[in-house]
Design an enzyme around this catalytic site. Structure first.
Site, mmCIF file in Angstrom:
data_model
loop_
_atom_site.group_PDB
_atom_site.id
_atom_site.type_symbol
_atom_site.label_atom_id
_atom_site.label_comp_id
_atom_site.label_asym_id
_atom_site.label_seq_id
_atom_site.Cartn_x
_atom_site.Cartn_y
_atom_site.Cartn_z
ATOM 1 N N GLY A 89 35.042 42.695 50.100
ATOM 2 C CA GLY A 89 34.907 42.064 51.415
ATOM 3 C C GLY A 89 36.269 41.667 51.942
ATOM 4 N N GLY A 90 36.283 41.014 53.083
ATOM 5 C CA GLY A 90 37.528 40.595 53.710
ATOM 6 C C GLY A 90 38.001 39.255 53.189
ATOM 7 N N ALA A 91 39.141 38.804 53.712
ATOM 8 C CA ALA A 91 39.683 37.484 53.375
ATOM 9 C C ALA A 91 38.691 36.412 53.785
ATOM 10 C CB ALA A 91 41.000 37.271 54.109
ATOM 11 N N ARG A 92 38.497 35.424 52.939
ATOM 12 C CA ARG A 92 37.601 34.293 53.219
ATOM 13 C C ARG A 92 36.215 34.727 53.710
ATOM 14 N NH1 ARG A 92 40.611 29.409 52.786
ATOM 15 N NH2 ARG A 92 42.388 30.154 51.599
ATOM 16 N N GLY A 134 33.820 34.848 51.455
ATOM 17 C CA GLY A 134 32.898 34.264 50.491
ATOM 18 C C GLY A 134 32.691 35.112 49.246
ATOM 19 N N THR A 185 43.806 36.795 37.946
ATOM 20 C CA THR A 185 44.996 37.646 38.020
ATOM 21 C C THR A 185 46.092 36.964 38.831
ATOM 22 O OG1 THR A 185 44.109 38.769 39.956
ATOM 23 C CG2 THR A 185 43.641 39.766 37.803
ATOM 24 N N HIS A 200 39.723 26.859 44.138
ATOM 25 C CA HIS A 200 38.733 27.680 43.425
ATOM 26 C C HIS A 200 38.255 26.971 42.151
ATOM 27 C CE1 HIS A 200 39.112 32.022 45.145
ATOM 28 N NE2 HIS A 200 39.161 31.137 46.102
#
Lengths: 167, 167, 167
Positions: free
Chosen positions: A8-11, A13, A34, A49
């Site tokens: 998915g994209g940035a932010r 979820g 990583t 996170h």
């Protein structure tokens, strides 16, 4: 055994979705990061996170040697790898052969007994970048996603926090 | 008759998916390239695509006159047009009326008897570009995709090498 | 009651899809624009959208106070909010607490009696932007989309003018 790729994209979820998937398997989940806290922006992101995940995760930091980390943690709870795009970036900075490493990772995923949830990013859906380095990075990121998706049992594309089934 | 539009990001596996779709129809497939080998990066990309496809394709190079190429190759195997985004870029460089050409292409697609698989790119899912030229290119690319998707019988959005059904 | 979030890339056909959804509900639809005609590009875009929609819409301009506009228009036809990404941009320029405002909007959406269709943009699927401001904007845009998607009854991702069901 289950290999699940969450893209998915940035932010969008992705990490949160991946955490929920990892927790749904029996056993204590393992978080394989990583990311390295090289600057304030990244340190803040890592801390956020961690706060969200809670204390019950086993934590590993592995900027490069993902295959070793997976093999070493195999046999109990699910492993969450967050994320492949940063791993690719680390490999390129270390001047490692990312394409060979991607093939080794795919092979390692096939032999895992405990589940693996991998987070990755879609970075190729904007305008073509001006600089050649950014272009070759997004090419590598796209190819890496294809290689891992091929060995994955499930692939999800996350939009606005919601998973769309791809595979 | 079938018109299939395959869209997705850079290195998402669009071309490979389109090749598989084209081969699934009877007859010798026709590869209609809108790319010209103007620089080393593009020449390398064209050579890589050709090596993957193999020798059994009829090949056409058509930077601008896509409608003529489709009409001239109609009546036998499937045609694979790779890709619309480059065609748009070629039209803009040649100062042609892209929007009029898009309408002519849509009309030509409606009259084809043999299948047509078209590859295109999603370029509008990143941050708004700083420069006005890039903004107007991504607007045009988005509108072109809408025009062709409307006449297509099927539309697929490719993520990590895997097709998601859109239409 | 229905809250529908329509997301997608630039020129993917989001607004047109949202207009169709808004018209499908009984009553005279209300268009709530977060755009202001501050430059020629934006003025042209606003004029084009208005020409397509036609004269039968009630129109409101609300660069910032979306919650007030929703509460004031509740009780008859569907409201179309176009768009959230611009609203976020307006909040940031006005140095308002976007995250607090997003929570208030989510709460307001829960209490609406007439339908609300909200248009937003996916901006996080390209390469990581060079500048920190663009990075923090795309982070905020992604988080805002998650907050609103959570309270929405339906979420659609529009590709080439075609809706894909997300929720």
């Amino acid at each position: 055994m289950a290999v699940v790729l969450i893209t998915g994209g940035a932010r969008s979820g992705k990490s949160q979705r991946a955490e929920a998937r990892a927790r749904s398997f029996p056993g204590r989940p393992v978080y394989i990061a990583t990311a390295e806290a090289l600057d304030a922006e990244m340190a803040e992101r890592i801390a956020r996170h961690r706060a969200r995940r809670g204390d019950d995760w086993i934590e590993r930091e592995t900027p490069l040697d993902l295959v070793a980390a997976l093999d070493a943690t195999d046999g109990s709870g699910a492993r969450l790898v967050d994320c492949l795009t940063l791993w690719l970036s680390n490999l390129l900075h270390a001047e490692r052969d990312w394409s060979g490493e991607a093939a080794l990772l795919a092979a390692a995923l096939r032999r895992q007994r405990s589940p693996v949830i991998l987070v990755t990013n879609e970075v190729g859906l904007g305008i073509v970048p001006d600089n050649a380095l950014a272009r070759s990075f997004r090419d590598a990121a796209g190819l890496l996603n294809q290689v891992i998706a091929e060995v994955a049992d499930e692939v999800e594309f996350v939009v606005a926090g919601l998973p769309m089934k791809v595979k």
